[in-house]
Motif scaffolding. Sequence first.
Motif, mmCIF file in Angstrom:
data_model
loop_
_atom_site.group_PDB
_atom_site.id
_atom_site.type_symbol
_atom_site.label_atom_id
_atom_site.label_comp_id
_atom_site.label_asym_id
_atom_site.label_seq_id
_atom_site.Cartn_x
_atom_site.Cartn_y
_atom_site.Cartn_z
ATOM 1 N N MET A 196 0.918 -1.174 -0.085
ATOM 2 C CA MET A 196 -0.112 0.035 -0.235
ATOM 3 C C MET A 196 0.799 1.178 0.068
ATOM 4 S SD MET A 196 -3.300 -0.930 2.643
ATOM 5 C CE MET A 196 -2.239 -1.536 3.981
ATOM 6 N N ASN A 197 1.945 1.220 0.787
ATOM 7 C CA ASN A 197 2.872 2.509 0.651
ATOM 8 C C ASN A 197 4.290 1.960 0.327
ATOM 9 O OD1 ASN A 197 4.307 4.659 1.160
ATOM 10 N ND2 ASN A 197 3.300 5.027 3.109
ATOM 11 N N PRO A 198 4.711 1.782 -0.770
ATOM 12 C CA PRO A 198 5.856 1.286 -1.317
ATOM 13 C C PRO A 198 7.078 2.123 -0.936
ATOM 14 C CG PRO A 198 4.936 2.217 -3.043
ATOM 15 C CD PRO A 198 3.764 2.346 -2.102
ATOM 16 N N ARG A 199 6.933 3.238 -0.130
ATOM 17 C CA ARG A 199 8.047 4.242 0.176
ATOM 18 C C ARG A 199 8.298 3.923 1.691
ATOM 19 N NH1 ARG A 199 7.577 8.914 1.537
ATOM 20 N NH2 ARG A 199 9.696 9.602 0.829
ATOM 21 N N VAL A 200 7.761 2.968 2.195
ATOM 22 C CA VAL A 200 8.270 2.767 3.695
ATOM 23 C C VAL A 200 8.762 1.116 3.601
ATOM 24 C CG1 VAL A 200 6.857 4.381 4.580
ATOM 25 C CG2 VAL A 200 6.023 2.016 4.547
ATOM 26 N N SER A 234 10.702 6.584 11.338
ATOM 27 C CA SER A 234 10.067 6.620 12.551
ATOM 28 C C SER A 234 9.881 5.782 13.164
ATOM 29 C CB SER A 234 8.426 7.072 12.142
ATOM 30 O OG SER A 234 7.529 6.913 13.154
ATOM 31 N N VAL A 235 9.931 5.636 14.541
ATOM 32 C CA VAL A 235 10.032 4.629 15.543
ATOM 33 C C VAL A 235 9.159 4.586 16.702
ATOM 34 C CG1 VAL A 235 11.726 5.501 16.852
ATOM 35 C CG2 VAL A 235 12.057 2.998 16.634
ATOM 36 N N THR A 236 8.782 3.361 17.196
ATOM 37 C CA THR A 236 7.896 3.356 18.487
ATOM 38 C C THR A 236 8.231 2.170 19.405
ATOM 39 O OG1 THR A 236 5.807 3.868 19.544
ATOM 40 C CG2 THR A 236 5.989 2.233 17.552
ATOM 41 N N PRO A 237 8.339 2.176 20.669
ATOM 42 C CA PRO A 237 8.662 1.027 21.303
ATOM 43 C C PRO A 237 7.312 0.197 21.200
ATOM 44 C CG PRO A 237 8.223 3.046 22.928
ATOM 45 C CD PRO A 237 8.287 3.360 21.314
ATOM 46 N N VAL A 238 7.476 -0.949 21.213
ATOM 47 C CA VAL A 238 6.629 -2.114 21.560
ATOM 48 C C VAL A 238 6.927 -3.117 22.506
ATOM 49 C CG1 VAL A 238 5.683 -1.600 19.089
ATOM 50 C CG2 VAL A 238 7.643 -3.633 19.462
ATOM 51 N N LEU A 239 5.742 -3.948 22.976
ATOM 52 C CA LEU A 239 6.153 -5.029 24.109
ATOM 53 C C LEU A 239 5.901 -6.311 23.435
ATOM 54 C CD1 LEU A 239 6.795 -5.342 26.904
ATOM 55 C CD2 LEU A 239 4.457 -5.415 27.213
ATOM 56 N N ILE A 240 6.670 -7.057 23.267
ATOM 57 C CA ILE A 240 6.575 -8.221 22.421
ATOM 58 C C ILE A 240 6.323 -9.554 23.671
ATOM 59 C CG2 ILE A 240 7.683 -10.102 20.832
ATOM 60 C CD1 ILE A 240 9.363 -7.671 19.955
ATOM 61 N N LYS A 270 6.624 -9.057 27.639
ATOM 62 C CA LYS A 270 7.589 -9.027 28.692
ATOM 63 C C LYS A 270 8.775 -8.429 27.944
ATOM 64 C CE LYS A 270 8.756 -13.886 28.543
ATOM 65 N NZ LYS A 270 8.876 -15.114 29.373
ATOM 66 N N GLN A 271 9.143 -8.700 26.748
ATOM 67 C CA GLN A 271 10.111 -8.397 26.132
ATOM 68 C C GLN A 271 10.096 -6.846 25.179
ATOM 69 O OE1 GLN A 271 11.157 -10.965 22.862
ATOM 70 N NE2 GLN A 271 13.281 -9.869 22.258
ATOM 71 N N HIS A 272 10.962 -6.012 25.424
ATOM 72 C CA HIS A 272 10.784 -4.867 24.871
ATOM 73 C C HIS A 272 11.561 -4.899 23.470
ATOM 74 C CE1 HIS A 272 9.280 -2.878 28.658
ATOM 75 N NE2 HIS A 272 10.336 -3.313 29.224
ATOM 76 N N GLY A 273 10.791 -4.029 22.650
ATOM 77 C CA GLY A 273 11.365 -3.906 21.391
ATOM 78 C C GLY A 273 10.832 -2.441 20.617
ATOM 79 N N TYR A 274 11.249 -2.378 19.151
ATOM 80 C CA TYR A 274 10.932 -1.371 18.576
ATOM 81 C C TYR A 274 10.128 -1.556 17.082
ATOM 82 C CZ TYR A 274 14.181 0.664 22.051
ATOM 83 O OH TYR A 274 14.639 1.147 23.156
ATOM 84 N N LEU A 275 9.193 -0.790 16.794
ATOM 85 C CA LEU A 275 8.842 -0.858 15.470
ATOM 86 C C LEU A 275 9.582 0.231 14.603
ATOM 87 C CD1 LEU A 275 6.941 -2.048 13.191
ATOM 88 C CD2 LEU A 275 5.157 -0.488 14.040
ATOM 89 N N TYR A 276 10.455 -0.246 13.771
ATOM 90 C CA TYR A 276 11.361 0.716 13.019
ATOM 91 C C TYR A 276 11.033 0.735 11.533
ATOM 92 C CZ TYR A 276 15.878 2.375 11.900
ATOM 93 O OH TYR A 276 17.093 3.200 11.515
ATOM 94 N N VAL A 277 10.505 2.031 11.186
ATOM 95 C CA VAL A 277 9.918 2.393 9.943
ATOM 96 C C VAL A 277 10.949 3.273 9.053
ATOM 97 C CG1 VAL A 277 8.057 3.134 8.576
ATOM 98 C CG2 VAL A 277 7.569 1.994 10.609
ATOM 99 N N ILE A 278 11.478 2.670 8.062
ATOM 100 C CA ILE A 278 12.299 3.445 7.436
ATOM 101 C C ILE A 278 11.528 4.335 6.149
ATOM 102 C CG2 ILE A 278 14.352 3.565 5.403
ATOM 103 C CD1 ILE A 278 15.420 2.952 8.068
ATOM 104 N N LEU A 279 11.762 5.598 6.128
ATOM 105 C CA LEU A 279 10.941 6.463 5.168
ATOM 106 C C LEU A 279 11.657 6.657 4.092
ATOM 107 C CD1 LEU A 279 9.928 9.120 7.914
ATOM 108 C CD2 LEU A 279 8.622 7.151 7.384
ATOM 109 N N GLY A 280 11.366 6.091 2.906
ATOM 110 C CA GLY A 280 11.824 6.185 1.532
ATOM 111 C C GLY A 280 12.706 5.028 1.549
#
Length: 488
Positions: free
Chosen positions: A81-85, A145-151, A154-164
């Motif tokens: 849907m959004n090939p730029r990311v 763009s990034v945001t912390p997530v919980l997996i 209990k496990q901390h992680g990040y959703l990491y989105v490359i713009l472009g």
Amino acid sequence: MWNKVNSLYGKISAIFLLLLLVIGAVQVRVFLQTSMEFAAEADQKLNHDLARDLAKHFEPFLADSLDEVGIGHSFHDLMVMNPRVELYLLDETGGLLAYFADPVKIKRMAVSIAPIKAFLQADDNAPMPIYGDDPRSPDKRKPFSVTPVLIGGKQHGYLYVILGGEEYDSVSAMLKNSYIVKTSASILGWVFAGALLAGLLLFFLLTRRLRSMTDTVDQFARGDYQQRITVGSSDELGQLGRSFNQMADALVESIASIKMNDALRRELVANVSHDLRTPLASIQGYLETIFIKKEDLDEERRQQFLDIIYQNTTMLNRLVGELFELSKLDAKQSEPEIEPFSLAELVQDTVMEFRPLAEEHGIEIKAEYSQDLPLVRGDIGMIARVLTNLIENALHYTEQGTVTVLLAGTPSSVEIRVQDTGRGIPREDQPHIFNRFYRVEKGRSSAPGGTGLGLAIAQKIAQAHNSEIYVESLVDQGTTFRFALDTH
């Protein structure tokens, strides 16, 4: 063609073109760089919360544990849907947990955590863009763009989105897909083209005067000595034109002087040859007569011939001496030794010396001066030579009458006048009488014994004393020579 390129206009134009190209290249590079920076900044600010919004979509796949299949399908659907990311799931150290891409394209399995923390800690006034590592490149960094997530709760992680994504990595791709960039580049190109044309036209107008000056100098060099540069300004080119015109005038005067000196030299050689040949021929003739007729000549006749030979050798000796003296004066080898002396005493002695010769020819010679004349500055020997030459000249050309030497004092100088009541000098001959060997025909025909150098020597000596001898004469009434010496 080569002459045009090698001309000043061609060189200036080439340098200007090169400079314009360098400036243009730098400007384009700066423009593209700033455009990309602006695009990255705008993209990151607009998509600042993109990762947080997308994280809500992935919560069902992270609640109990990491559902890699579900996550992979979701990543795929969103990237379609959004090939730029490009989306990546990271652990708390930046290691890649999940992604949707060909494993061959992944160049690093972990990204730096520092930019992620900087992004999460940044407020609304923080400078953007913040660049993070691109997993698909070993060295590239991109806005994200990034945001912390919980997996799994209990496990901390990040959703990491490359713009472009990869499709937008190159500048050419940005130009292809950016109307603003393409329009700006087009405008910039027209501006540079206009600047180039304006510069070439300006240089052409500026060098037009130089081309005209070059043509004038070339014609002058080819022998057209009447050519001069038209000066219409006071700038550097105007000063150059005036300097050339002054130089050309001086050169023309020098050429005329050289021609005149050459003519005088030829005349001098001819006169010297004549004045040397005449007495030499006379000497040779009388000597041959003595040798051939030595048995037939009586003592009186032989003595007469010897007297004539002696007179001619004396004349030759005097001529050579005066030529030598004049040459030293011309070469400034005889510089006056300035000292104060009494001009009245020098005049009185000189007049007394010539009195017997004057009385022999029935001519009265006298000196008139005031007794309170100041001392003058000069070389006494040279000034005596001037007086001798002027008095000799007066006696030669005065058949009967008076020769008078007058002295008249002024506040700063003493003027010397040598007057005679002789035949005078025609007006047309007066400008030339100080030239060496110049002859006033009437005078020379009946006044043998002169060399034609006396007045020339006298004038050279006067000039060495910063003075000048002037002549005033009327035919059949007499002549006056005058010059002045500075007082002591």
